[in-house]
Design a protein around this motif. Structure first.
Motif, PDB file in Angstrom:
ATOM      1  N   HIS A 184       0.718  -1.055   0.032  1.00 10.12           N
ATOM      2  CA  HIS A 184       0.059  -0.007   0.047  1.00 10.12           C
ATOM      3  C   HIS A 184       0.859   1.092   0.026  1.00 10.12           C
ATOM      4  O   HIS A 184       1.902   1.467   0.751  1.00 10.12           O
ATOM      5  CB  HIS A 184      -0.871  -0.098   1.169  1.00 10.12           C
ATOM      6  CG  HIS A 184      -1.894  -0.989   1.281  1.00 10.12           C
ATOM      7  ND1 HIS A 184      -3.293  -0.713   0.985  1.00 10.12           N
ATOM      8  CD2 HIS A 184      -1.946  -2.387   1.439  1.00 10.12           C
ATOM      9  CE1 HIS A 184      -3.959  -1.700   0.733  1.00 10.12           C
ATOM     10  NE2 HIS A 184      -3.444  -2.615   1.205  1.00 10.12           N
ATOM     11  N   LYS A 235       0.428   5.532   0.334  1.00  8.05           N
ATOM     12  CA  LYS A 235      -0.466   6.576   0.320  1.00  8.05           C
ATOM     13  C   LYS A 235       0.433   8.020   0.074  1.00  8.05           C
ATOM     14  O   LYS A 235       1.501   8.111   0.975  1.00  8.05           O
ATOM     15  CB  LYS A 235      -0.804   6.718   1.986  1.00  8.05           C
ATOM     16  CG  LYS A 235      -2.270   7.315   2.080  1.00  8.05           C
ATOM     17  CD  LYS A 235      -2.456   7.129   3.637  1.00  8.05           C
ATOM     18  CE  LYS A 235      -3.546   8.038   4.005  1.00  8.05           C
ATOM     19  NZ  LYS A 235      -5.076   7.646   3.934  1.00  8.05           N
ATOM     20  N   ARG A 289      -3.319  12.538   1.149  1.00  5.62           N
ATOM     21  CA  ARG A 289      -4.465  12.048   1.613  1.00  5.62           C
ATOM     22  C   ARG A 289      -4.953  10.872   0.714  1.00  5.62           C
ATOM     23  O   ARG A 289      -5.837  10.216   1.019  1.00  5.62           O
ATOM     24  CB  ARG A 289      -5.476  13.011   1.494  1.00  5.62           C
ATOM     25  CG  ARG A 289      -5.377  13.859   2.973  1.00  5.62           C
ATOM     26  CD  ARG A 289      -6.601  14.420   3.470  1.00  5.62           C
ATOM     27  NE  ARG A 289      -6.218  15.912   4.252  1.00  5.62           N
ATOM     28  CZ  ARG A 289      -6.910  16.821   4.122  1.00  5.62           C
ATOM     29  NH1 ARG A 289      -7.794  16.877   3.215  1.00  5.62           N
ATOM     30  NH2 ARG A 289      -6.595  17.981   4.968  1.00  5.62           N
ATOM     31  N   LYS A 290      -4.351  10.835  -0.256  1.00  8.33           N
ATOM     32  CA  LYS A 290      -4.473   9.600  -1.326  1.00  8.33           C
ATOM     33  C   LYS A 290      -3.888   8.406  -1.320  1.00  8.33           C
ATOM     34  O   LYS A 290      -2.796   8.404  -1.136  1.00  8.33           O
ATOM     35  CB  LYS A 290      -3.985  10.448  -2.704  1.00  8.33           C
ATOM     36  CG  LYS A 290      -5.264   9.952  -4.058  1.00  8.33           C
ATOM     37  CD  LYS A 290      -5.030  10.937  -4.905  1.00  8.33           C
ATOM     38  CE  LYS A 290      -5.295  10.338  -6.454  1.00  8.33           C
ATOM     39  NZ  LYS A 290      -4.815  10.892  -7.508  1.00  8.33           N
ATOM     40  N   ASP A 291      -4.663   7.368  -1.402  1.00 13.55           N
ATOM     41  CA  ASP A 291      -4.174   5.994  -1.551  1.00 13.55           C
ATOM     42  C   ASP A 291      -3.981   5.690  -3.052  1.00 13.55           C
ATOM     43  O   ASP A 291      -4.802   5.809  -3.875  1.00 13.55           O
ATOM     44  CB  ASP A 291      -5.276   4.852  -1.180  1.00 13.55           C
ATOM     45  CG  ASP A 291      -5.497   4.907   0.590  1.00 13.55           C
ATOM     46  OD1 ASP A 291      -4.219   4.849   1.108  1.00 13.55           O
ATOM     47  OD2 ASP A 291      -6.517   4.790   0.921  1.00 13.55           O
ATOM     48  N   ILE A 292      -2.667   5.510  -3.244  1.00 14.78           N
ATOM     49  CA  ILE A 292      -2.261   5.391  -4.429  1.00 14.78           C
ATOM     50  C   ILE A 292      -2.069   3.968  -5.048  1.00 14.78           C
ATOM     51  O   ILE A 292      -2.329   3.450  -6.157  1.00 14.78           O
ATOM     52  CB  ILE A 292      -0.941   5.982  -4.816  1.00 14.78           C
ATOM     53  CG1 ILE A 292      -0.890   7.441  -4.376  1.00 14.78           C
ATOM     54  CG2 ILE A 292      -0.278   6.128  -6.242  1.00 14.78           C
ATOM     55  CD1 ILE A 292      -1.590   8.353  -5.131  1.00 14.78           C
ATOM     56  N   HIS A 340      -3.335  -0.041  -3.720  1.00 13.39           N
ATOM     57  CA  HIS A 340      -4.227  -0.693  -3.130  1.00 13.39           C
ATOM     58  C   HIS A 340      -3.972  -2.011  -2.860  1.00 13.39           C
ATOM     59  O   HIS A 340      -4.648  -2.837  -3.216  1.00 13.39           O
ATOM     60  CB  HIS A 340      -5.717  -0.581  -3.425  1.00 13.39           C
ATOM     61  CG  HIS A 340      -5.903   0.906  -3.876  1.00 13.39           C
ATOM     62  ND1 HIS A 340      -6.070   1.849  -3.256  1.00 13.39           N
ATOM     63  CD2 HIS A 340      -6.094   1.190  -5.520  1.00 13.39           C
ATOM     64  CE1 HIS A 340      -6.548   3.114  -4.061  1.00 13.39           C
ATOM     65  NE2 HIS A 340      -6.232   2.569  -5.314  1.00 13.39           N
ATOM     66  N   THR A 345       4.693   4.638  -9.013  1.00 12.16           N
ATOM     67  CA  THR A 345       4.784   4.304  -7.627  1.00 12.16           C
ATOM     68  C   THR A 345       5.139   3.088  -7.106  1.00 12.16           C
ATOM     69  O   THR A 345       5.991   2.901  -6.088  1.00 12.16           O
ATOM     70  CB  THR A 345       3.336   4.720  -7.149  1.00 12.16           C
ATOM     71  OG1 THR A 345       2.902   6.083  -7.696  1.00 12.16           O
ATOM     72  CG2 THR A 345       3.109   4.786  -5.463  1.00 12.16           C
ATOM     73  N   GLU A 347      -5.402   1.654 -12.114  1.00 14.26           N
ATOM     74  CA  GLU A 347      -6.165   2.322 -10.837  1.00 14.26           C
ATOM     75  C   GLU A 347      -5.515   1.745  -9.561  1.00 14.26           C
ATOM     76  O   GLU A 347      -6.210   1.706  -8.573  1.00 14.26           O
ATOM     77  CB  GLU A 347      -7.726   2.042 -10.836  1.00 14.26           C
ATOM     78  CG  GLU A 347      -8.228   2.605 -12.238  1.00 14.26           C
ATOM     79  CD  GLU A 347      -9.652   2.729 -12.178  1.00 14.26           C
ATOM     80  OE1 GLU A 347     -10.458   1.938 -11.109  1.00 14.26           O
ATOM     81  OE2 GLU A 347     -10.323   3.154 -13.030  1.00 14.26           O
ATOM     82  N   GLY A 348      -4.219   1.565  -9.668  1.00 16.90           N
ATOM     83  CA  GLY A 348      -3.497   1.231  -8.355  1.00 16.90           C
ATOM     84  C   GLY A 348      -3.427  -0.072  -7.608  1.00 16.90           C
ATOM     85  O   GLY A 348      -3.017  -0.390  -6.547  1.00 16.90           O
TER      86      GLY A 348
END
Ligand SMILES: Nc1ncnc2c1ncn2[C@@H]1O[C@H](COP(=O)(O)OP(=O)(O)OP(=O)(O)O)[C@@H](O)[C@H]1O
Ligand SMILES: [Mg+2]
Length: 262
Positions: free
Chosen positions: A7, A9, A12-15, A17, A41, A212-213
């Motif tokens: 994970h 972050k 404030r964004k979870d990049i 998952h 990332t 999408e991560g």
């Protein structure tokens, strides 16, 4: 190299998952996916440059327990873009790889690495006056200098490359991918972020598809590069074919020409 339930972050964004990732030494593992899907990332998390949650290990060692010099000795990282604020020469940039990787400080390595990326004789040029593709190859020479020998104390070293051929002409794309392929052939590990799906099909042993991560899917190029992936991940209806004798999938953008000629 292994990642479990990664994970990340940012702000404030979870990049990312909960990404599971596995790459073997001796193989080229590619990461593909749309812009913003989390490829860079993930590569930064795997390299230990970005704080992440979950478990990431390099040759069986948890990266959170490795000291910066141990990480530098085991893996070299080519970022997607590098800005150099001072008027360094090419040689000064490539020599940074020597300091980073404890590579027995062989002073001939920077010039040999430059020759590998077709920049022999560029040592005393000003980095800032090079073209974009030349700068990208200088950065790769720096990384190669860092992890010149594919093993370190009998363990494989790793090349982590973020879009290494993005601004290269077709001939130099093959030069650079050939260098990475050779690193894997000698037993090193290669993890590479790519956009060009045809080059990925030719070059990679295994492919992770990010969306999408998360990891949308993974497999050999033949298994994962198919019509469904194009539609569900990239949102385009583009049939994938196979070269008659090569068994390699290929994507022919000509099938999308109606979107350009409307
Ligand atoms: N520092 C940050 N703060 C907030 N969001 C960020 C930050 N850095 C990256 N992001 C977001 O994280 C997501 C993933 O970015 P990342 O750079 O990993 O994408 P990528 O798959 O490498 O894309 P590209 O193909 O464009 O290089 C993007 O939506 C991006 O906007
Ligand atoms: Mg990126």
């Amino acid at each position: 190299m292994k990642g479990e339930n990664i994970h990340v972050k940012l702000g404030r964004k979870d990049i990312l998952h909960g990404v599971d990732f596995d790459a073997e030494p001796g193989k080229v593992t590619a990461i593909i996916g749309p812009n913003g899907s989390g490829k860079s990332t993930l590569l930064k998390a795997l390299s230990g440059e970005l704080e992440s949650y979950g478990e990431i290990s390099l040759n069986g060692h948890s990266i959170s327990e490795l000291k910066p010099w141990q990480l530098a000795a085991m893996r070299g990282v080519l970022p997607q873009s590098s800005t150099v604020a001072f008027p360094f020469t090419v040689l000064e940039i490539v020599r940074l790889g020597l300091a980073n990787g404890l590579a027995a400080a062989d002073d001939s390595l920077p010039s040999r690495a430059l020759a590998h990326v077709d920049l022999a004789g560029f040592e005393h040029r000003s980095y800032q006056n090079l073209s974009g593709g030349e700068q990208q190859r200088v950065q790769l020479a720096r990384v190669l200098t860092q992890v010149w020998d594919v093993t370190y104390h009998d363990q494989p070293r790793w090349l982590l490359l973020d879009e290494p051929v993005a601004s290269l002409d077709i001939a130099h794309q093959f030069t650079v991918l050939g260098v990475a392929r050779n690193f894997a052939k000698q037993g090193g590990g290669v993890v590479v972020v790519m956009h060009d799906l045809n080059l990925t099909a030719l070059f990679a042993d295994y492919v992770y598809v990010m969306s999408e991560g998360s990891v949308w899917g993974s497999g050999t190029p033949t298994a994962i590069l198919n019509d469904q992936t194009m539609l569900q991940v990239y949102g385009i209806d583009l049939p994938i074919s196979t070269l008659p004798n090569a068994q390699v999938p290929f994507i022919l953008p000509q099938a999308m020409r109606q979107t350009l000629t409307a």
